[in-house]
Scaffold this motif. Structure first.
Motif, short mmCIF file in Angstrom:
data_model
loop_
_atom_site.label_atom_id
_atom_site.label_comp_id
_atom_site.label_asym_id
_atom_site.label_seq_id
_atom_site.Cartn_x
_atom_site.Cartn_y
_atom_site.Cartn_z
N ASN A 266 11.97 -2.04 -0.43
CA ASN A 266 10.38 -1.84 -1.05
C ASN A 266 10.69 -0.53 -1.20
O ASN A 266 9.70 -0.14 -2.11
N GLU A 267 10.78 0.72 -0.27
CA GLU A 267 11.23 1.79 -0.20
C GLU A 267 11.56 2.69 -1.58
O GLU A 267 10.85 2.97 -2.69
N SER A 268 12.53 1.73 -2.09
CA SER A 268 13.54 1.88 -3.92
C SER A 268 12.28 2.01 -4.93
O SER A 268 12.85 2.37 -5.56
N ARG A 490 1.22 1.97 -5.01
CA ARG A 490 1.52 1.89 -3.86
C ARG A 490 2.15 2.83 -3.37
O ARG A 490 3.36 3.32 -3.22
N ASN A 491 2.17 2.80 -1.86
CA ASN A 491 2.49 3.57 -0.68
C ASN A 491 3.28 2.83 0.07
O ASN A 491 3.48 1.85 0.49
N ALA A 492 4.74 2.85 -0.41
CA ALA A 492 5.66 2.08 0.44
C ALA A 492 5.20 1.38 2.06
O ALA A 492 6.01 1.04 3.22
N ASN A 493 4.50 2.59 2.25
CA ASN A 493 4.33 2.25 3.95
C ASN A 493 3.30 1.54 4.35
O ASN A 493 3.38 0.64 5.66
N THR A 494 2.87 1.28 3.66
CA THR A 494 1.29 0.10 3.70
C THR A 494 1.47 -1.09 2.59
O THR A 494 1.20 -1.84 2.69
N ASN A 495 1.28 -0.52 2.01
CA ASN A 495 1.94 -1.44 0.41
C ASN A 495 0.72 -1.47 -0.14
O ASN A 495 -0.10 -2.87 -1.55
N TYR A 496 -0.36 -0.55 0.03
CA TYR A 496 -1.49 -0.68 -0.89
C TYR A 496 -1.48 0.86 -1.03
O TYR A 496 -0.61 1.44 -1.37
N PRO A 497 -2.45 0.74 -2.20
CA PRO A 497 -2.28 2.02 -3.17
C PRO A 497 -2.45 3.28 -2.48
O PRO A 497 -2.97 3.25 -1.77
N ALA A 498 -1.27 4.16 -3.27
CA ALA A 498 -1.08 5.75 -2.56
C ALA A 498 -2.62 6.49 -2.63
O ALA A 498 -2.80 6.83 -1.49
N PRO A 524 -0.74 -11.16 2.63
CA PRO A 524 0.19 -9.54 1.17
C PRO A 524 1.35 -9.00 2.95
O PRO A 524 0.55 -8.77 4.32
N ARG A 525 1.99 -9.14 2.58
CA ARG A 525 3.54 -8.83 3.56
C ARG A 525 3.56 -7.25 3.66
O ARG A 525 3.29 -6.44 3.08
N SER A 526 3.39 -7.01 4.58
CA SER A 526 3.71 -6.01 5.26
C SER A 526 4.68 -4.98 5.32
O SER A 526 5.89 -5.92 5.46
N PRO A 527 5.19 -3.78 4.97
CA PRO A 527 6.23 -3.42 5.10
C PRO A 527 7.19 -3.69 6.04
O PRO A 527 6.72 -3.68 7.14
N SER A 528 8.51 -3.97 5.89
CA SER A 528 9.07 -4.17 7.50
C SER A 528 10.26 -2.52 8.02
O SER A 528 10.56 -1.72 7.21
N ARG A 529 11.17 -2.63 8.56
CA ARG A 529 12.02 -1.87 8.96
C ARG A 529 12.81 -2.16 7.54
O ARG A 529 13.48 -0.74 7.22
N ALA A 530 12.89 -3.15 7.13
CA ALA A 530 14.11 -3.69 6.41
C ALA A 530 13.82 -2.35 4.89
O ALA A 530 14.27 -2.30 4.15
N ASP A 531 12.43 -2.39 4.99
CA ASP A 531 12.41 -2.25 3.52
C ASP A 531 12.15 -0.15 4.16
O ASP A 531 12.21 0.45 3.00
N ARG A 532 12.86 -0.12 4.74
CA ARG A 532 12.61 1.49 5.06
C ARG A 532 14.41 2.16 5.05
O ARG A 532 14.45 1.94 4.51
N SER A 533 14.22 3.93 4.82
CA SER A 533 15.51 4.67 3.93
C SER A 533 17.04 4.04 4.44
O SER A 533 17.58 4.32 4.54
N TRP A 534 16.40 4.47 5.85
CA TRP A 534 17.53 4.22 7.25
C TRP A 534 16.95 3.15 8.40
O TRP A 534 16.25 3.42 8.70
#
Length: 606
Positions: A266-268, A490-498, A524-534
Motif C-alpha cells: 500500500n505504501e509503495s 489517499r494517505n497511506a497511513n489511513t487510506n483516506y484522501p490526504a 474498507p481495509r485499514s493499513p497494516s504493519r505489512a503496508d509500511r516501509s520497514w
C-alpha cells in the motif's frame, strides 16, 4: 590531510600552543574519512584560507550547506565570515541559513572557533584539555581516540529511558555536544567560551488561523528553493504519507522519487501514484530482510551512543541511488514543526472505537515529570526501571528530573511557556532526536538534506500554538492549496484522501462502521504493519542472525556490567522473555546493543 575514502565523518586534533604545518597537525579520522559527495567533485567539507589585516591567516572549514540570501554559495558565506571576523561575527551569523557546521582556525592568535547551525544538524562533539582540542562529527570517534574518558552513568541511564539525551551532555564525561546556534572559542590558556548567536523569539504572537495555510505553503516553497539552489541532481525518499509529499508539492523542479519497502504494498502504491501525478520518475527499491544484520557495526558507529542504531533505516542503497542523483532529500522534521507529532494528546472515541483525530492533554503543574512520564518517544514497550538496581533508582530519577528541568529553565528564560515549552524539550538541539539516524544512514554513502531544517520554517513553527499544530490541520490545508491533485490521493497511513481533514475522516470511518453493523457492508481495509516501509523492531531482530547472537550475549557483557546502575540479572530475564515470545523487548534490546557497541568502541584500534 584530506582523504577521499569515506563520507560525512571527521576528526580534527589540534594543539594550539604548537602551530605546525597543516598536514601534520590535522588528522582526518580514517574510518569515516572526509566528507565527499557522490561524484567526488564537490566535497561536503571544504577547506580554504583567508588573510585579514592585523589578524593573520585563517583556515576555514565549511561543512554541509550554509546559505546566504536563499542561496547555497560558498563565496558568499566566506565573504560573510570575513566581515564577521573583522567586526562582529555573531551579527553576521544570524544571516546564515541551511544545514552546516564551520571551523575557523587562526594560527597567529592561536584560536579555534567552532560554529553550528540552529538545529546542530551537523553535530560537533569536542573535548578540551591543556590546549589540545579534539573535535569530531561523531562521538564514537572521540571514544576511540580518547579511551581514557570516563563514561557518564547517568547519561547512559537517560539514553535508555528517553532514547535521546537532553542538553549538551554526552555519554563521556568532559566531552560535549555543541549547543545549537552556538559559537565556541578555544584558546590555549583559557577554558572554552560558548556563546549563542541566535534564540527563538517566543515573544511573537501566533499567526491567525486563516493566514497559516498560505504562510506554511510559501515557507515550504522557499525552503525547497534554497536546498535546491546549488543545482544538483536531486532524489527524494518518498513515502505514502504527508511530509515527503509536501516536498514534491513545494519543489520548483523535478525530483527522482524512491520508495523502499519489504515488498510492493500500500505504501509503495500510494507513493507511485504521487510521483506519477506530479510527473516525476519513480523507482521502487526492495528492502532486504534483516538489512541491519549486515550493517550493525556501521549503524552503531553512526549513532555514536546518541541514538538507537536501528533508526539507520537506509543503509545499503548507495550504489543504486548514486547512479541517478547527487543529493537525497528527506521529509524529516515537518511532522514535528507543523503536525505537533510529540504534543501530549490522546485519540478520542466514537461509538466506543478510537477516532483518527486527537485532543490535547493538560500539561500538569510539574512539566518535567509530565514530560518524562508521557512523551511518546520514551521507552514504553519495556519497563526501564526493571533494569535498574534498587539502590540506583532514586539517583537516576533525580538526574532525569534535573536534566529535563535544566531545559525547562532554559526555555522559560527565553519566554517559552505551555505547549511551546513542551515543544522546546525536543526542539532544542534537534539533531539529538531519535529519528536523525535516518539522515545519518543516507550520509554514509551520499549527501542527504532535510528542507525542514530551514530558518523560516523553524521560526514559523515556534509561532504556532499547540492547538494549531495538533492534527496538522493548517499544514494539511497548506498542501491542498499547493497541490490539490496530490492531496486527492489517499494517505497511506489511513487510506483516506490526504486532503480530507482528520475530523471528516473520523466521521467517514464512523459511518462506514455503522453501515457495516446495520447492513453488513464491508469495511474498507485499514493499513497494516505489512503496508509500511520497514518492519517492526522485533521482526528486524528475528531476521538478523548476527544480531540475535549478539543480543543473547548481553547478559554476559562486561561493558554493560561496568555501568553502576544496571541489573545484569534483569537483562538476562529480558532476553529470555523476548526469546520465548512472552513479551516484545526489541526496542530495549536495540538500545542495549547501541549502548554496548559504543562502550566497546574504545577498544577499536584505528
Amino acid at each position: 590531510m584530506i582523504e577521499k575514502e569515506g563520507r560525512w565523518f571527521f576528526h580534527l586534533s589540534m594543539s594550539l600552543d604548537r602551530v605546525q604545518p597543516y598536514d601534520d597537525r590535522t588528522v582526518i579520522y580514517r574510518q569515516g574519512g572526509v566528507i565527499l559527495s557522490a561524484d567526488n567533485m564537490h566535497p561536503i567539507i571544504r577547506q580554504t584560507s583567508v588573510v585579514l589585516a592585523g589578524q593573520g591567516e585563517f583556515e576555514i572549514f565549511l561543512i554541509g550547506h550554509p546559505a546566504v540570501d536563499d542561496q547555497i554559495n560558498d563565496d558568499a558565506v566566506l565573504a560573510l565570515l570575513q566581515r564577521g571576523l573583522s567586526s562582529s561575527l555573531e551579527d553576521e551569523l544570524v544571516r546564515l541559513n541551511g544545514s552546516f557546521a564551520i571551523l575557523i582556525v587562526n594560527h597567529l592568535q592561536q584560536r579555534i572557533l567552532s560554529i553550528v547551525d540552529r538545529f546542530s544538524s551537523i553535530p560537533l562533539f569536542w573535548h578540551w584539555q591543556k590546549g589540545r582540542l579534539d573535535i569530531a562529527s561523531n562521538l564514537s570517534v572521540l571514544r576511540s581516540v580518547l579511551p581514557m574518558l570516563a563514561v557518564d552513568d547517568m547519561a547512559a541511564a537517560e539514553f535508555l529511558y528517553l532514547r535521546r539525551l537532553m542538553g549538551e551532555k554526552t555519554l563521556l564525561k568532559n566531552a560535549y555536544y555543541q549547543r545549537s546556534a552556538s559559537l565556541v572559542l578555544f584558546e590555549p590558556d583559557n577554558e572554552p567560551i560558548s556563546s549563542v548567536w541566535w534564540y527563538p523569539d517566543f515573544s511573537l504572537p501566533p499567526l491567525p488561523d486563516k493566514d497559516l495555510p498560505d504562510v506554511i505553503g510559501s515557507t515550504l516553497q522557499s525552503a525547497m528553493s534554497l536546498y535546491l539552489s546549488d543545482r544538483k541532481k536531486v532524489g527524494l525518499l518518498l513515502s505514502g504519507g504527508l511530509d515527503s509529499r509536501a516536498l514534491v508539492a513545494a519543489s520548483p523542479t523535478q525530483l527522482y522519487c524512491y520508495t523502499t519497502c519489504m515488498q510492493e504494498n500500500n505504501e509503495s502504491d500510494v507513493a507511485r501514484d504521487v510521483a506519477a501525478t506530479a510527473g516525476m520518475p519513480f523507482t521502487f527499491l526492495p528492502r532486504k530482510s534483516g538489512i541491519l544484520n549486515d550493517y550493525f557495526e556501521t549503524a552503531a558507529f553512526l549513532t555514536g551512543g546518541q541514538q538507537i542504531y536501528s533508526e539507520c533505516q537506509f543503509m545499503g542503497y548507495g550504489d543504486r541511488l548514486s547512479r541517478q542523483c547527487d543529493v537525497l532529500l528527506i521529509g524529516l522534521g515537518l511532522d514535528i514543526f507543523f503536525g505537533g507529532l510529540y504534543l501530549p494528546s490522546r485519540l478520542g472515541t466514537l461509538f466506543g472505537r478510537p477516532v483518527i483525530h486527537s485532543h490535547l492533554l493538560p500539561l500538569g503543574s510539574d512539566l518535567p515529570e509530565t514530560y518524562l512520564n508521557n512523551v511518546s518517544y520514551r521507552l514504553k514497550q519495556s519497563d526501564f526501571w526493571s533494569l535498574v538496581l534498587p539502590n540506583s533508582r532514586q539517583s537516576i530519577e533525580q538526574a532525569l528530573l534535573r536534566s529535563v528541568g535544566n531545559i525547562e529553565e532554559r526555555g522559560r528564560s527565553l519566554g517559552a511557556e505551555g505547549y511551546t515549552l513542551w515543544e522546546y524539550f525536543h526542539g532544542h538541539n534537534l539533531s539529538r532526536h531519535y529519528s536523525f539516524p535516518m539522515m545519518m544512514s543516507v550520509r554514509s554513502f551520499m549527501d542527504c538534506r532535510a528542507p525542514a531544517l530551514e530558518n523560516n520554517i523553524f521560526d514559523l513553527s515556534w509561532r504556532m500554538t499547540g492547538r494549531q499544530k495538533l492534527n496538522g490541520t493548517a499544514y494539511q490545508k497548506a498542501l491542498v492549496k499547493l497541490a490539490p491533485e496530490l492531496m486527492s490521493i489517499r494517505n497511506a497511513n489511513t487510506n483516506y484522501p490526504a486532503g480530507m481533514s482528520l475530523s471528516r475522516q473520523t466521521f467517514t470511518k464512523a459511518m462506514q462502521f455503522a453501515k457495516h453493523k446495520v447492513f453488513g457492508s464491508d469495511m474498507p481495509r485499514s493499513p497494516s504493519r505489512a503496508d509500511r516501509s520497514w518492519p517492526t523492531a522485533k521482526s528486524q531482530l528475528a531476521a538478523s542472525p548476527r544480531l540475535e547472537d549478539r543480543y543473547r550475549f548481553l547478559p554476559q557483557s562486561e561493558a554493560l556490567a561496568g555501568l553502576s546502575f544496571l541489573n545484569m540479572d534483569a537483562i538476562s530475564e529480558i532476553v529470555a522473555t523476548h526469546d520465548r515470545g512472552a513479551h516484545d523487548h526489541a526496542v530495549l534490546i536495540n538500545l542495549l546493543l547501541s549502548l554496548e557497541c559504543f562502550l566497546l568502541s574504545s577498544q577499536v584500534k584505528h
